[in-house]
Design an enzyme around this catalytic site. Structure first.
Site, PDB file in Angstrom:
ATOM      1  N   GLY A 163       0.813  -1.218   0.000  1.00 19.80           N
ATOM      2  CA  GLY A 163       0.000   0.000   0.000  1.00 19.80           C
ATOM      3  C   GLY A 163       0.843   1.262   0.000  1.00 19.80           C
ATOM      4  O   GLY A 163       2.029   1.244  -0.356  1.00 19.80           O
ATOM      5  N   CYS A 164       0.220   2.348   0.445  1.00 23.52           N
ATOM      6  CA  CYS A 164       0.764   3.690   0.201  1.00 23.52           C
ATOM      7  C   CYS A 164       1.983   4.085   1.045  1.00 23.52           C
ATOM      8  O   CYS A 164       2.598   5.110   0.771  1.00 23.52           O
ATOM      9  CB  CYS A 164      -0.338   4.727   0.387  1.00 23.52           C
ATOM     10  SG  CYS A 164      -1.614   4.612  -0.876  1.00 23.52           S
TER      11      CYS A 164
END
Length: 388
Positions: A163-164
């Site tokens: 993810g980010c």
């Protein structure tokens, strides 16, 4: 006969890890944020959902994004109607796309980074590949090794579904590899394609719609190594790294790989959770350096969305120009997950040199890079700029 201690000492680099080159790439298909809501509701056969469409328009207007790049164009979406539905089994179709396209886009960024680095690719000793888009065996790291023609003995690390925050993670891992393996040259690649997360709208799951308004495709690559040779030109030093899970943040951001693709869930208070804990992360990182004025450092923050940046700025009393490079990347590309902070790193060194600011970090010596993502997890990297 040498001792274990001598072997260990010989394995370690002398100086800190440095970023030696940066390359970026996007798919050719560019979407304009101002016309995207009409296109999105048309292509997903959702034009009848007028109220939701107006809501989505407001989301896009507030996003501070001008344009994004997407592999998924109208032609591909028309051939794959299951991807356009809100919750239709479509993982096979999505996987078929990303398994090919993620390494391909990664190759484009890596080729640019290798060219800037100026050394033969046979000198690459390690490869870190990171993507939240799709999973496969052998992985995108293997595919990229083949596509680039790297040595078969290159040591590979594949990071899926982080993810980010992962733009920070890859730099942390690259730093450890470069500093503990003398002569190591680490190729880091983050490649993200929204084909796994794209789906039609639903009025019962607005957090899914937030992702549709923010996410874009992109790949970024960096070369990391310690003790640069005269022909190598360092851009930033990686001085210190940390990863932490924020208190009381369980379930704030999560994603699940299902038959319908990758589903995302966001809680409303994500910007609040980050801004509430940012000071603690900065104190831990910069107190040893005697720095407590966060306007005196350069900033690279993962642009999860404008609200996160606004609240961090407000909490710390940051001047608007501190987030200039970060906001520029959000505006021109959207949220490209793990690749974002590397795009910002690239933007910062280019603008700093263009504007004759004296260092790669806007004329300042010290800087911070933040990754924010599922967990809620925060990655912190202390950077030191290089004189130009």
């Amino acid at each position: 006969m040498v001792s274990v201690e001598e072997i260990r000492k010989a394995q370690r680099a002398e100086g800190p890890a440095t970023v030696m080159a940066i390359g970026t790439a996007t798919p050719p298909n560019c979407v304009d944020q101002s016309t995207y809501p009409d296109y999105y509701f048309r292509i997903t056969n959702s034009d009848h959902m007028n109220e939701l469409k107006e809501k989505f328009k407001r989301m896009c207007d507030k996003s501070m994004i001008k344009k994004r790049y997407m592999y998924l164009n109208e032609e591909i979406l028309k051939e794959n109607p299951s991807v356009c539905a809100y919750m239709e089994p479509s993982l096979d179709a999505r996987q078929d796309m990303v398994v090919v396209e993620v390494p391909k886009l990664g190759k484009e960024a890596a080729t640019k980074a290798i060219k800037e680095w100026g050394q033969p690719k046979s000198k690459i000793t390690h490869l870190i590949f990171c993507t939240t888009s799709g999973v496969d065996m052998p992985g995108a790291d293997y595919q990229l090794t083949k596509l680039l023609g790297l040595r078969p003995s290159v040591k590979r690390y594949m990071m899926y579904q982080q993810g980010c925050f992962a733009g920070g993670t890859v730099l942390r891992l690259a730093k450890d590899l470069a500093e503990n393996n003398t002569g190591a040259r680490v190729l880091v690649v983050c490649s993200e394609i929204t084909a796994v997360t794209f789906r039609g709208p639903s009025d019962t799951h607005l957090d899914s719609l937030v992702g549709q308004a923010l996410f874009g495709d992109g790949a970024a690559a960096v070369i990391v190594g310690s003790d640069p040779l005269p022909a190598e030109k360092p851009l930033f030093e990686l001085v210190w790294t940390a990863q932490t899970i924020l208190p009381d943040s369980e379930g704030a951001i999560d994603g699940h790989l299902r038959e319908v693709g990758l589903t995302f869930h966001l809680l409303k208070d994500v910007p609040g959770l980050i801004s509430k804990n940012i000071q603690k992360a900065l104190v831990e990182a910069f107190q040893p350096l005697g720095i407590d004025d966060y306007n005196s450092i350069f900033w690279i923050a993962h642009p999860g969305g404008p609200a996160i940046l606004d609240q961090v700025e407000a909490k710390l009393g940051l001047k608007p120009e501190k987030m200039e490079a970060t906001r520029h990347v959000l505006s021109e590309y959207g949220n490209m997950s793990s690749a974002c902070v590397l795009f910002i790193l690239d933007q910062m060194r280019k603008k700093s040199i263009e504007n004759g600011l004296g260092t790669t970090g806007e004329g300042l010596e010290w800087g911070v890079l933040f990754g924010f993502g599922p967990g809620l997890t925060v990655e912190t990297v202390v950077l030191r700029s290089v004189t130009v």
